[in-house]
Design an enzyme around this catalytic site. Structure first.
Site, PDB file in Angstrom:
ATOM      1  N   HIS A   1      -9.026   1.241   1.166  1.00  0.00           N
ATOM      2  CA  HIS A   1      -9.074   0.242   0.091  1.00  0.00           C
ATOM      3  C   HIS A   1     -10.502  -0.288  -0.103  1.00  0.00           C
ATOM      4  O   HIS A   1     -10.728  -1.498  -0.206  1.00  0.00           O
ATOM      5  CB  HIS A   1      -8.098  -0.912   0.362  1.00  0.00           C
ATOM      6  CG  HIS A   1      -6.672  -0.458   0.422  1.00  0.00           C
ATOM      7  ND1 HIS A   1      -5.966  -0.057  -0.686  1.00  0.00           N
ATOM      8  CD2 HIS A   1      -5.828  -0.314   1.477  1.00  0.00           C
ATOM      9  CE1 HIS A   1      -4.743   0.301  -0.321  1.00  0.00           C
ATOM     10  NE2 HIS A   1      -4.642   0.168   0.978  1.00  0.00           N
TER      11      HIS A   1
ATOM     12  N   SER B   1       0.838  -1.202   0.000  1.00  0.00           N
ATOM     13  CA  SER B   1       0.000   0.000   0.000  1.00  0.00           C
ATOM     14  C   SER B   1       0.874   1.253   0.000  1.00  0.00           C
ATOM     15  O   SER B   1       1.574   1.524  -0.974  1.00  0.00           O
ATOM     16  CB  SER B   1      -0.961  -0.039   1.195  1.00  0.00           C
ATOM     17  OG  SER B   1      -1.917   1.006   1.106  1.00  0.00           O
TER      18      SER B   1
END
Length: 324
Positions: free
Chosen positions: A216, A109
């Site tokens: 997300h 990420s």
């Protein structure tokens, strides 16, 4: 750019007999008090880049990392530049002190930005500004939207987890971390429904993550749109070291693919399993995790138990492995 990596004064070739190596950069959730301080004190290159990147944004990154209040540090808009700076500055010190030049880099990420920077595809001062803006946009999306939640699911039947998400509106698979750990994200009622469905179908353990928002997932759509516009205005270079994407699992060198990869990542799934599959398929034998370290090497040990893993938690760890 990171001069110590991308000039003759920085780079040293790996020994011919060194194992094929990947350097890994963790993401949000890995933050911890005093992160990076031992490296700052011991390695001049790390100190230089900590100070430089702290001066490049509107917060005192160094103070937040070393002395920051836990509540303030864990705000997304602060966490992201702090974790980014810790990883990038420590990598600079590792390269300078021990001459480590990895064969591949990858990040989870937020760590994708750190990896791209270490590879030479993103100027560090530009990068810390980008992740500061990414954090702001994600924080704003969280505050303007409904209450969101992220839940880690430990379950051997990952298909059941993904199918449960498919059947619940608003739920999303936020991360595939190992062959038995999946993270679910979305509005609290949707995540609760996913949990109930999984409980009905298979044995699983659940842990609500202390993140305060549904990262997300579709709840980050406004952040993804705004941040993609920012990415489109940013100059990227062709990376010197291959980067493995945590979105697609593909190996790339930056260029035009960067905006698509980093923009879609805000709402999409982090596929760490695909990253490790790619690295293992490329013959990587050694994984070095930059601080704040521990999470990603734990995933590697689950997915590739035969691999060598080195979580760098102190300069002594590096000295033990690579020599004083």
């Amino acid at each position: 750019m990171l001069e110590t990596i991308h000039s003759d004064g920085w780079i040293n070739e790996l020994n011919e007999d060194a194992p094929t190596t990947a350097v890994l950069f963790p993401g949000q959730g890995s933050q911890q008090p005093e992160m990076g301080q031992a490296f700052y004190d011991a390695w001049p290159a790390t100190r230089e880049w900590f100070d430089t990147l702290s001066a490049a944004v509107d917060i005192d990154v160094r103070e937040l990392c070393f002395d920051g209040d836990h509540t303030v540090l864990t705000k997304t808009e602060n966490t992201q530049p702090c974790v980014y700076t810790t990883g990038v500055a420590t990598f600079a010190g590792l390269a300078d002190r021990h001459g480590i030049v990895p064969d591949y880099v990858a990040g989870h990420s937020l760590g994708h930005f750190s990896a791209l920077t270490a590879a030479g595809g993103l100027d560090p001062e530009t990068g810390v500004g980008l992740v500061r803006e990414r954090g702001r946009q994600m924080q704003q999306a969280a505050e303007q939207g409904a209450e969101g939640e992220m839940m880690a699911v430990l379950c051997r039947d990952t298909t059941a987890v993904e199918q449960a998400c498919d059947r619940v509106e608003g739920a999303n698979v936020a991360a595939r971390n190992t062959d038995s750990q999946t993270v679910v994200s979305g509005p609290e009622p949707a995540v609760s429904q996913v949990r109930d469905r999984i409980d009905d179908e298979t044995r699983a353990r659940f842990t609500t993550l202390d993140v305060g928002a549904a990262f997300h997932s579709g709840q980050m759509e406004t952040a993804a749109t705004a941040f993609t516009e920012k990415l489109a205005e940013t100059s990227f270079e062709r990376a010197d070291i291959p980067v493995v994407s945590d979105v697609s699992g593909d190996v790339y060198h930056g260029d035009t693919q960067v905006v698509q990869e980093l923009g879609s990542q805000v709402v999409g799934t982090v596929d760490w399993c695909a990253v490790v599959e790619t690295l293992a398929g490329a013959g990587v034998e050694r994984y070095i995790e930059m601080p704040p370290a521990g999470t990603l090497t734990g995933f590697i040990e689950r997915l590739c138990p035969e691999a060598e893993t080195i979580p760098l938690e102190s300069p002594a760890d590096a000295a033990e492995v690579f020599g004083a």
